[in-house]
Design a protein around this motif. Structure first.
Motif, PDB file in Angstrom:
ATOM      1  N   GLU A  50      49.334  59.815  43.442  1.00 43.78           N
ATOM      2  CA  GLU A  50      50.145  58.761  44.057  1.00 43.78           C
ATOM      3  C   GLU A  50      50.189  58.911  45.572  1.00 43.78           C
ATOM      4  O   GLU A  50      50.153  57.920  46.301  1.00 43.78           O
ATOM      5  CB  GLU A  50      51.551  58.764  43.463  1.00 43.78           C
ATOM      6  CG  GLU A  50      51.568  58.283  42.024  1.00 43.78           C
ATOM      7  CD  GLU A  50      52.916  58.395  41.354  1.00 43.78           C
ATOM      8  OE1 GLU A  50      53.870  58.931  41.966  1.00 43.78           O
ATOM      9  OE2 GLU A  50      53.033  57.943  40.204  1.00 43.78           O
ATOM     10  N   ASP A  51      50.230  60.138  46.051  1.00 45.88           N
ATOM     11  CA  ASP A  51      50.188  60.390  47.496  1.00 45.88           C
ATOM     12  C   ASP A  51      48.841  59.954  48.065  1.00 45.88           C
ATOM     13  O   ASP A  51      48.779  59.325  49.131  1.00 45.88           O
ATOM     14  CB  ASP A  51      50.443  61.872  47.776  1.00 45.88           C
ATOM     15  CG  ASP A  51      50.590  62.165  49.249  1.00 45.88           C
ATOM     16  OD1 ASP A  51      51.329  61.427  49.933  1.00 45.88           O
ATOM     17  OD2 ASP A  51      49.960  63.135  49.730  1.00 45.88           O
ATOM     18  N   GLU A  54      48.779  56.252  48.299  1.00 45.18           N
ATOM     19  CA  GLU A  54      49.575  55.755  49.429  1.00 45.18           C
ATOM     20  C   GLU A  54      48.784  55.864  50.733  1.00 45.18           C
ATOM     21  O   GLU A  54      48.840  54.970  51.574  1.00 45.18           O
ATOM     22  CB  GLU A  54      50.888  56.520  49.534  1.00 45.18           C
ATOM     23  CG  GLU A  54      51.797  55.964  50.603  1.00 45.18           C
ATOM     24  CD  GLU A  54      53.169  56.612  50.641  1.00 45.18           C
ATOM     25  OE1 GLU A  54      54.071  56.019  51.236  1.00 45.18           O
ATOM     26  OE2 GLU A  54      53.324  57.711  50.089  1.00 45.18           O
ATOM     27  N   MET A  59      50.994  51.840  47.428  1.00 46.01           N
ATOM     28  CA  MET A  59      52.180  52.654  47.193  1.00 46.01           C
ATOM     29  C   MET A  59      52.714  52.421  45.789  1.00 46.01           C
ATOM     30  O   MET A  59      52.871  51.284  45.360  1.00 46.01           O
ATOM     31  CB  MET A  59      53.273  52.296  48.200  1.00 46.01           C
ATOM     32  CG  MET A  59      54.569  53.054  47.973  1.00 46.01           C
ATOM     33  SD  MET A  59      55.903  52.480  49.032  1.00 46.01           S
ATOM     34  CE  MET A  59      55.344  53.101  50.609  1.00 46.01           C
ATOM     35  N   ALA A  61      56.030  53.036  43.734  1.00 46.91           N
ATOM     36  CA  ALA A  61      57.439  53.334  43.994  1.00 46.91           C
ATOM     37  C   ALA A  61      58.219  53.304  42.688  1.00 46.91           C
ATOM     38  O   ALA A  61      58.093  52.366  41.902  1.00 46.91           O
ATOM     39  CB  ALA A  61      58.017  52.319  44.975  1.00 46.91           C
ATOM     40  N   GLN A  82      56.828  47.452  52.199  1.00 49.92           N
ATOM     41  CA  GLN A  82      55.676  47.119  53.042  1.00 49.92           C
ATOM     42  C   GLN A  82      56.061  47.164  54.514  1.00 49.92           C
ATOM     43  O   GLN A  82      55.277  47.613  55.350  1.00 49.92           O
ATOM     44  CB  GLN A  82      55.109  45.747  52.671  1.00 49.92           C
ATOM     45  CG  GLN A  82      54.361  45.769  51.367  1.00 49.92           C
ATOM     46  CD  GLN A  82      53.924  44.385  50.915  1.00 49.92           C
ATOM     47  OE1 GLN A  82      54.597  43.389  51.169  1.00 49.92           O
ATOM     48  NE2 GLN A  82      52.801  44.334  50.218  1.00 49.92           N
ATOM     49  N   SER A  85      56.342  50.948  55.738  1.00 49.93           N
ATOM     50  CA  SER A  85      55.213  51.845  55.476  1.00 49.93           C
ATOM     51  C   SER A  85      53.920  51.155  55.892  1.00 49.93           C
ATOM     52  O   SER A  85      53.934  50.010  56.324  1.00 49.93           O
ATOM     53  CB  SER A  85      55.152  52.203  53.987  1.00 49.93           C
ATOM     54  OG  SER A  85      54.746  51.078  53.225  1.00 49.93           O
ATOM     55  N   ALA A  87      51.627  50.644  53.663  1.00 49.15           N
ATOM     56  CA  ALA A  87      51.076  50.151  52.404  1.00 49.15           C
ATOM     57  C   ALA A  87      50.916  48.632  52.425  1.00 49.15           C
ATOM     58  O   ALA A  87      51.828  47.906  52.800  1.00 49.15           O
ATOM     59  CB  ALA A  87      51.976  50.552  51.240  1.00 49.15           C
ATOM     60  N   VAL A  90      52.051  47.276  47.028  1.00 44.72           N
ATOM     61  CA  VAL A  90      53.161  48.061  46.487  1.00 44.72           C
ATOM     62  C   VAL A  90      53.276  47.779  44.999  1.00 44.72           C
ATOM     63  O   VAL A  90      53.331  46.619  44.586  1.00 44.72           O
ATOM     64  CB  VAL A  90      54.495  47.724  47.193  1.00 44.72           C
ATOM     65  CG1 VAL A  90      55.651  48.452  46.539  1.00 44.72           C
ATOM     66  CG2 VAL A  90      54.417  48.055  48.677  1.00 44.72           C
ATOM     67  N   THR A 108      59.405  57.020  46.705  1.00 47.03           N
ATOM     68  CA  THR A 108      57.977  56.860  46.960  1.00 47.03           C
ATOM     69  C   THR A 108      57.403  58.257  47.152  1.00 47.03           C
ATOM     70  O   THR A 108      58.164  59.220  47.286  1.00 47.03           O
ATOM     71  CB  THR A 108      57.727  56.010  48.220  1.00 47.03           C
ATOM     72  OG1 THR A 108      58.118  56.754  49.372  1.00 47.03           O
ATOM     73  CG2 THR A 108      58.469  54.680  48.161  1.00 47.03           C
ATOM     74  N   SER A 110      56.367  59.571  49.689  1.00 46.23           N
ATOM     75  CA  SER A 110      56.707  60.149  50.990  1.00 46.23           C
ATOM     76  C   SER A 110      58.170  59.982  51.406  1.00 46.23           C
ATOM     77  O   SER A 110      58.568  60.504  52.443  1.00 46.23           O
ATOM     78  CB  SER A 110      55.816  59.534  52.071  1.00 46.23           C
ATOM     79  OG  SER A 110      56.012  58.136  52.120  1.00 46.23           O
TER      80      SER A 110
END
Length: 129
Positions: A50-51, A54, A59, A61, A82, A85, A87, A90, A108, A110
């Motif tokens: 997932e990281d 991203e 992303m 979430a 959005q 970030s 991203a 999403v 998320t 991060s």
């Protein structure tokens, strides 16, 4: 016997495969983890994937709320993420948490955004002290 790869390499590979549209990615990852006896790392590897997603503009979430989210709320959360970030895409993974009185909690890879009623009440209580 399968080659033992770092979690970062695994995450990078599977993020790329997901973005390429491969449907069997989860099955392949599960087979690799079983074959290399790394099933205990599954949760960590999923977070790493997932990281990696991203970093590529997608992303994932986790959104917890007291009730099922309306389409308008989903749209507002997507726009918020959005805007806060890099991203461009999403994806929301929703859950209903009956312990929440109201609001939403968004996690998320991060960051965490907590706008639950419980959090707001705790902040209000802290300012009175």
């Amino acid at each position: 016997m399968a080659v033992r790869l770092s979690r970062r390499k695994i995450a990078t590979y599977y993020a790329d495969q997901l973005l390429a549209g491969r449907a069997d990615v989860a099955r392949e990852l599960a087979a690799y983890l079983i074959d290399t006896k790394r099933t205990r790392e599954a949760t960590l590897i999923i977070r790493d994937v997932e990281d990696a997603l991203e970093k590529r503009g997608v992303m994932v979430a986790d959104v917890a709320s007291a009730f099922q989210l309306s389409d308008a709320a989903k749209s507002a959360i997507t726009s918020f993420l959005q805007a806060h970030s890099s991203a461009s895409d999403v994806r929301l993974r929703e859950s209903v948490d009956t312990t929440l009185l109201g609001g939403v909690r968004i996690n998320t890879p991060s960051d965490e955004f907590d706008s639950t009623l419980r959090k707001k009440l705790a902040q209000l209580k802290a300012t009175k002290v």
